[in-house]
Design a protein around this motif. Structure first.
Motif, PDB file in Angstrom:
ATOM      1  N   ALA A 156      -0.807   0.592   1.218  1.00  0.00           N
ATOM      2  CA  ALA A 156      -2.259   0.538   1.078  1.00  0.00           C
ATOM      3  C   ALA A 156      -2.801  -0.769   1.643  1.00  0.00           C
ATOM      4  O   ALA A 156      -2.324  -1.840   1.311  1.00  0.00           O
ATOM      5  N   GLY A 157      -3.803  -0.653   2.511  1.00  0.00           N
ATOM      6  CA  GLY A 157      -4.485  -1.822   3.013  1.00  0.00           C
ATOM      7  C   GLY A 157      -3.854  -2.520   4.201  1.00  0.00           C
ATOM      8  O   GLY A 157      -4.414  -3.486   4.716  1.00  0.00           O
ATOM      9  N   ASP A 158      -2.693  -2.076   4.654  1.00  0.00           N
ATOM     10  CA  ASP A 158      -2.015  -2.766   5.752  1.00  0.00           C
ATOM     11  C   ASP A 158      -2.583  -2.399   7.124  1.00  0.00           C
ATOM     12  O   ASP A 158      -2.616  -3.232   8.024  1.00  0.00           O
ATOM     13  N   LEU A 159      -2.988  -1.142   7.297  1.00  0.00           N
ATOM     14  CA  LEU A 159      -3.425  -0.665   8.601  1.00  0.00           C
ATOM     15  C   LEU A 159      -4.839  -0.104   8.537  1.00  0.00           C
ATOM     16  O   LEU A 159      -5.205   0.582   7.590  1.00  0.00           O
ATOM     17  N   PHE A 160      -5.614  -0.399   9.581  1.00  0.00           N
ATOM     18  CA  PHE A 160      -6.943   0.184   9.766  1.00  0.00           C
ATOM     19  C   PHE A 160      -6.768   1.291  10.792  1.00  0.00           C
ATOM     20  O   PHE A 160      -6.458   1.020  11.958  1.00  0.00           O
TER      21      PHE A 160
END
Length: 237
Positions: A102-106
């Motif tokens: 969660a939150g590592d990649l856009f």
């Protein structure tokens, strides 16, 4: 909202530091990570490569953060380090194939992973990622056996069209068929790579935000192709 000291940013900086051979002491980890500068684009790429190696070898981390509590921890903001423009294909999930949480990649997903001609929605999303969220790597991710690319090849050869907006989408990929003309090897593979490279080239020149950050060495734009059969991602460009 940008949150440079979010749990995702802290973990990513720690992992990038470890990948680069930087040992973090066990004491005051949060303060040390928060004080770290934004990771180098090459270090971020190395982290993604390592994650893909884990995925392809069936050794993905059982502790990768994908629980409701992991998302709740970032309710007030996000701070991804990499942005992925990938295909909407149901078999190509960047968070899984790079073993990220969660939150590592856009992630921006569109059939055929096209940028040129896709309009403000796609390019604006990437500009938001680099300018507001501070991502350091933008990756255009194609994949083997892509249906959109295959359709572009077929309908260039047949000189016909497809119904509805499908035709408009395939038209955006057709220039890659011309780019790959005459190349040796598998035609679908060649056009898939050419399609990725066209998107990479477009992002590098679609200003003013992204090209300026690339020239300053703050952002790196790369292309890649994911092999459905092996799980391996080849990075190039």
């Amino acid at each position: 909202m940008r949150s440079p000291n979010s749990p995702s940013r802290r973990r990513f900086v720690q992992q990038v530091g470890l990948a680069a051979g930087v040992a973090l002491s066990s004491g005051s980890t949060d303060l040390k990570a928060a004080a770290q500068p934004a990771p180098d684009p090459d270090a971020v790429l190395a982290l993604l490569r390592e994650g893909n190696k884990r995925f392809a070898s069936g050794q993905t981390s059982l502790l990768t953060r994908r629980r409701p509590s992991d998302f709740a921890a970032m309710a007030e903001g996000q701070a991804p380090v990499a942005a992925i423009i990938g295909c909407a294909d149901s078999r190509v999930a960047p968070e899984l194939i790079f073993d990220q949480g969660a939150g590592d990649l856009f992630v921006v997903r569109i059939a055929g992973n096209v940028v040129d001609g896709a309009g403000a929605v796609v390019k604006g999303s990437i500009e938001f990622a680099v300018a507001e969220l501070g991502v350091r790597v933008v990756m255009v991710l194609g994949h083997s056996k892509c249906g959109a690319v295959k359709a572009a090849i077929q309908h260039v050869d047949a000189r016909d069209s497809l119904p509805g907006s499908i035709d408009g989408l395939v038209e955006l990929i057709k220039p890659a068929v011309a780019d790959a003309a005459g190349a040796s090897g598998d035609k679908l593979e060649n056009v898939t790579k050419a399609n990725v490279l066209r998107s990479v080239a477009k992002l590098k020149t679609a200003g003013p935000i992204v090209p300026e950050l690339v020239r300053a060495g703050k952002v790196k734009i790369v292309g890649a192709v994911y092999d459905l059969a092996t799980g391996v991602v080849e990075v190039f460009g």
